[in-house]
Design a protein around this motif. Structure first.
Motif, mmCIF file in Angstrom:
data_model
loop_
_atom_site.group_PDB
_atom_site.id
_atom_site.type_symbol
_atom_site.label_atom_id
_atom_site.label_comp_id
_atom_site.label_asym_id
_atom_site.label_seq_id
_atom_site.Cartn_x
_atom_site.Cartn_y
_atom_site.Cartn_z
ATOM 1 N N ASP A 1 3.070 47.215 37.694
ATOM 2 C CA ASP A 1 3.508 46.517 36.490
ATOM 3 C C ASP A 1 2.822 45.153 36.369
ATOM 4 N N THR A 2 2.691 44.455 37.490
ATOM 5 C CA THR A 2 2.007 43.156 37.493
ATOM 6 C C THR A 2 0.553 43.311 37.049
ATOM 7 N N ILE A 3 -0.103 44.347 37.557
ATOM 8 C CA ILE A 3 -1.498 44.596 37.213
ATOM 9 C C ILE A 3 -1.646 44.915 35.727
ATOM 10 N N LEU A 4 -0.799 45.803 35.226
ATOM 11 C CA LEU A 4 -0.889 46.197 33.817
ATOM 12 C C LEU A 4 -0.537 45.047 32.887
ATOM 13 N N TYR A 5 0.405 44.219 33.294
ATOM 14 C CA TYR A 5 0.755 43.044 32.492
ATOM 15 C C TYR A 5 -0.451 42.112 32.369
ATOM 16 N N LYS A 6 -1.144 41.930 33.472
ATOM 17 C CA LYS A 6 -2.319 41.060 33.484
ATOM 18 C C LYS A 6 -3.445 41.661 32.632
ATOM 19 N N ASN B 1 -14.105 47.703 28.610
ATOM 20 C CA ASN B 1 -13.161 48.450 27.783
ATOM 21 C C ASN B 1 -12.347 49.475 28.553
ATOM 22 N N CYS B 2 -12.667 49.684 29.811
ATOM 23 C CA CYS B 2 -11.960 50.688 30.603
ATOM 24 C C CYS B 2 -11.704 50.155 32.007
ATOM 25 N N ILE B 3 -10.492 50.383 32.500
ATOM 26 C CA ILE B 3 -10.156 49.994 33.872
ATOM 27 C C ILE B 3 -9.580 51.204 34.594
ATOM 28 N N ILE C 1 -9.656 49.077 40.132
ATOM 29 C CA ILE C 1 -8.703 48.301 40.917
ATOM 30 C C ILE C 1 -8.091 49.243 41.943
ATOM 31 N N THR C 2 -8.267 48.925 43.219
ATOM 32 C CA THR C 2 -7.787 49.797 44.286
ATOM 33 C C THR C 2 -6.290 49.599 44.515
ATOM 34 N N ALA C 3 -5.731 50.464 45.355
ATOM 35 C CA ALA C 3 -4.292 50.409 45.628
ATOM 36 C C ALA C 3 -3.885 49.102 46.288
ATOM 37 N N SER C 4 -4.804 48.445 46.981
ATOM 38 C CA SER C 4 -4.497 47.152 47.598
ATOM 39 C C SER C 4 -4.835 45.983 46.686
ATOM 40 N N GLY C 5 -5.360 46.281 45.490
ATOM 41 C CA GLY C 5 -5.631 45.230 44.507
ATOM 42 C C GLY C 5 -7.061 44.765 44.438
ATOM 43 N N ASP C 6 -7.942 45.274 45.309
ATOM 44 C CA ASP C 6 -9.343 44.873 45.243
ATOM 45 C C ASP C 6 -9.952 45.295 43.903
ATOM 46 N N ILE C 7 -10.766 44.430 43.328
ATOM 47 C CA ILE C 7 -11.458 44.741 42.077
ATOM 48 C C ILE C 7 -12.894 45.100 42.425
ATOM 49 N N GLU D 1 -16.817 54.405 43.195
ATOM 50 C CA GLU D 1 -17.788 54.862 44.180
ATOM 51 C C GLU D 1 -18.032 53.820 45.280
ATOM 52 N N PHE D 2 -17.654 52.580 45.010
ATOM 53 C CA PHE D 2 -17.829 51.518 46.008
ATOM 54 C C PHE D 2 -16.601 51.363 46.913
ATOM 55 N N THR D 3 -15.663 52.311 46.854
ATOM 56 C CA THR D 3 -14.438 52.195 47.647
ATOM 57 C C THR D 3 -14.732 52.049 49.128
ATOM 58 N N GLY D 4 -15.754 52.703 49.609
ATOM 59 C CA GLY D 4 -16.105 52.599 51.021
ATOM 60 C C GLY D 4 -16.941 51.384 51.358
ATOM 61 N N PHE D 5 -17.256 50.566 50.350
ATOM 62 C CA PHE D 5 -18.098 49.384 50.541
ATOM 63 C C PHE D 5 -17.354 48.168 49.992
ATOM 64 N N ARG D 6 -16.369 47.701 50.713
ATOM 65 C CA ARG D 6 -15.519 46.629 50.198
ATOM 66 C C ARG D 6 -16.252 45.293 50.089
ATOM 67 N N GLU D 7 -17.484 45.222 50.608
ATOM 68 C CA GLU D 7 -18.281 44.008 50.410
ATOM 69 C C GLU D 7 -18.632 43.819 48.941
ATOM 70 N N PHE D 8 -18.388 44.837 48.129
ATOM 71 C CA PHE D 8 -18.644 44.726 46.695
ATOM 72 C C PHE D 8 -17.401 44.323 45.908
ATOM 73 N N SER D 9 -16.350 43.946 46.600
ATOM 74 C CA SER D 9 -15.147 43.486 45.902
ATOM 75 C C SER D 9 -15.413 42.158 45.197
ATOM 76 N N GLY D 10 -14.970 42.079 43.947
ATOM 77 C CA GLY D 10 -15.106 40.837 43.185
ATOM 78 C C GLY D 10 -13.878 39.965 43.268
ATOM 79 N N GLY D 11 -12.961 40.301 44.167
ATOM 80 C CA GLY D 11 -11.713 39.560 44.323
ATOM 81 C C GLY D 11 -10.534 40.516 44.306
ATOM 82 N N ASN D 12 -9.345 39.963 44.322
ATOM 83 C CA ASN D 12 -8.126 40.763 44.300
ATOM 84 C C ASN D 12 -7.346 40.450 43.034
ATOM 85 N N ILE D 13 -6.908 41.485 42.343
ATOM 86 C CA ILE D 13 -6.276 41.321 41.039
ATOM 87 C C ILE D 13 -5.040 40.431 41.096
#
Length: 445
Positions: free
Chosen positions: A106-111, A70-72, A325-331, A336-348
């Motif tokens: 805008d692309t992210i919010l549209y999605k 419910n929150c992004i 969703i990070t500035a580069s699109g990582d989900i 808190e996991f920003t420093g641990f990109r191995e936890f990325s579930g993909g790119n938006i």
């Protein structure tokens, strides 16, 4: 403990009260001690427990393990104009990380909009992370475009905030969190460092500009530097007509943050003092101020499914009720996991939200629940505390380690039960929250 042998634990609240509690579903009853120090477990309490146990078990299970996004949180920039010593974002990212263009946002919010419309839900979008007002032009443009289908929030250190920005935020009813760690400028600026100074003067101007705006919260990160000044901060914010302050323990995700962590007992006594100050001010003036993170503990006891801060449940809300969703699109499951990109579930930009939620890293975060944590699995308050936080514990070297503030949580939850037993809930929750609640079970006084 299986359902056939499970029962109510009896625990001490203080010298006046005992607690009967089912740790699995947080059914509870506060039991007054007699003059001789004994207590009685009423037959009608046991009858009510047996009648409601199965329903409460299912509610708690669904609340804990269901995925109800419910929150992004959107980090429109990795960069920051401050250098807070406890920041969970690595310095190299804060100084030279990515920044979104309007087209990318805008692309992210549209999605996101399409995802939630298909579920007939209105999402909460929070612009967060480093300092979102570094790109406030694209944020405000996006809010104007999507405000009818989304609820927006902004977390800021207020350094770049202007009076016209405040007018915009009020117009679109944006939830705002302003960072302020102390009512003392020198103490605040030790924590909220920005160049040669800090954010104190900017934050105070912002509080005056917002002038009692109901959508404003103040977020204080508690460290050893400010832990003994929390009551003063509550009194100061009350004078500024702030209705909610969060006095959050520093997340020790980084070694630098661990060095300035407040002692558990010291933090406990300081937070109790702050809560007592907030209640006294509310009673004396009729103008309410609450300590939001303590209010969430009260909710975790009296209405577990109504709590707002999803860090304090198990598994936490990361990768479940909210994502980042990070500035580069990582989900990521959580910022808190920003420093641990191995936890990325993909790119938006090339991954669906459902694919990210079902990714192995997100499953790994959701696998951290109290039943899998040594000591927590046998703890009576495990489904009130939730043993936060997975990113913090991963940063400490073990995802399944118990909470860094374990002793603090035990003490503060016992104090919460004391205030509930003393019938002080009306001073601890927002009035509109109380009006929306109904009793699911209740014994005569």
């Amino acid at each position: 403990m299986n359902n056939d042998t499970r029962g109510l634990l009896i625990k001490d609240i203080n010298e006046d009260w005992k607690l009967a509690l089912d740790p699995e579903n947080v059914f509870w009853g506060a039991l007054p001690r007699s003059a001789e120090g004994g207590f009685m477990l009423p037959d009608d309490l046991l009858e009510m427990y047996n009648k409601n146990r199965d329903v409460l078990d299912k509610q708690m299970f669904d609340f804990r393990f269901g995925i109800d996004l419910n929150c992004i949180y959107i980090d429109p920039t990795d960069r920051c104009n401050a250098d807070c010593p406890y920041c969970y974002i690595p310095p190299q990212i804060r100084k030279g990380g990515s920044q979104m263009t309007f087209e990318q946002l805008d692309t992210i919010l549209y999605k996101i909009d399409a995802y939630f419309k298909a579920k007939n839900k209105k999402p909460v979008i929070v612009f967060h992370a480093a300092e979102p007002l570094l790109v406030k032009d694209i944020l405000f443009k996006a809010i104007e475009k999507y405000h009818q289908s989304m609820l927006f929030g902004i977390q800021t250190n207020a350094i770049l905030l202007e009076q016209s920005d405040v007018a915009f935020m009020k117009k679109y009813r944006i939830g705002v969190g302003v960072s302020l760690d102390s009512s003392d400028e020198d103490i605040n600026n030790i924590s909220r460092a920005a160049g040669q100074s800090g954010n104190f003067s900017s934050a105070i101007k912002a509080l005056d500009w917002f002038d009692g705006y109901e959508g404003l919260n103040v977020i204080c990160t508690v460290t050893k530097h400010n832990v003994n000044r929390l009551s003063e901060l509550v009194e100061f914010l009350h004078s500024k007509r702030i209705s909610c302050v969060l006095l959050n323990p520093v997340r020790t995700t980084s070694n630098q943050a661990l060095k300035i962590k407040a002692d558990d007992k010291e933090f406990y006594h300081a937070l109790v003092g702050a809560v007592e100050k907030a209640m006294a001010l509310t009673q004396e003036t009729g103008q309410q101020i609450i300590v939001g993170n303590f209010t969430n503990i009260i909710l975790a006891i009296i209405s577990p499914m109504a709590r707002r801060m999803m860090c304090d449940i198990s598994p936490c809300g990361g990768g479940r009720t909210f994502v980042t969703i990070t500035a580069s699109g990582d989900i990521l499951p959580c910022g808190e996991f920003t420093g641990f990109r191995e936890f990325s579930g993909g790119n938006i930009f090339n991954t669906s939200i459902d694919e990210a939620l079902d990714s192995p890293p997100f499953h790994k975060v959701r696998s951290r629940h109290v039943e899998r944590i040594s000591e927590c699995s046998e703890c009576g308050i495990r489904n009130i505390c939730g043993s936060p936080c997975p990113a913090e514990m991963y940063g400490r070297g073990d995802l399944y380690k118990k909470a860094e503030f374990c002793e603090f949580y035990k003490d503060i939850i016992r104090y919460a039960f004391k205030l509930i037993a003393e019938d002080k809930v009306g001073l601890l929750l927002r009035k509109d929250s109380i009006e929306q609640m109904e009793f699911e079970y209740k014994l005569p006084s």
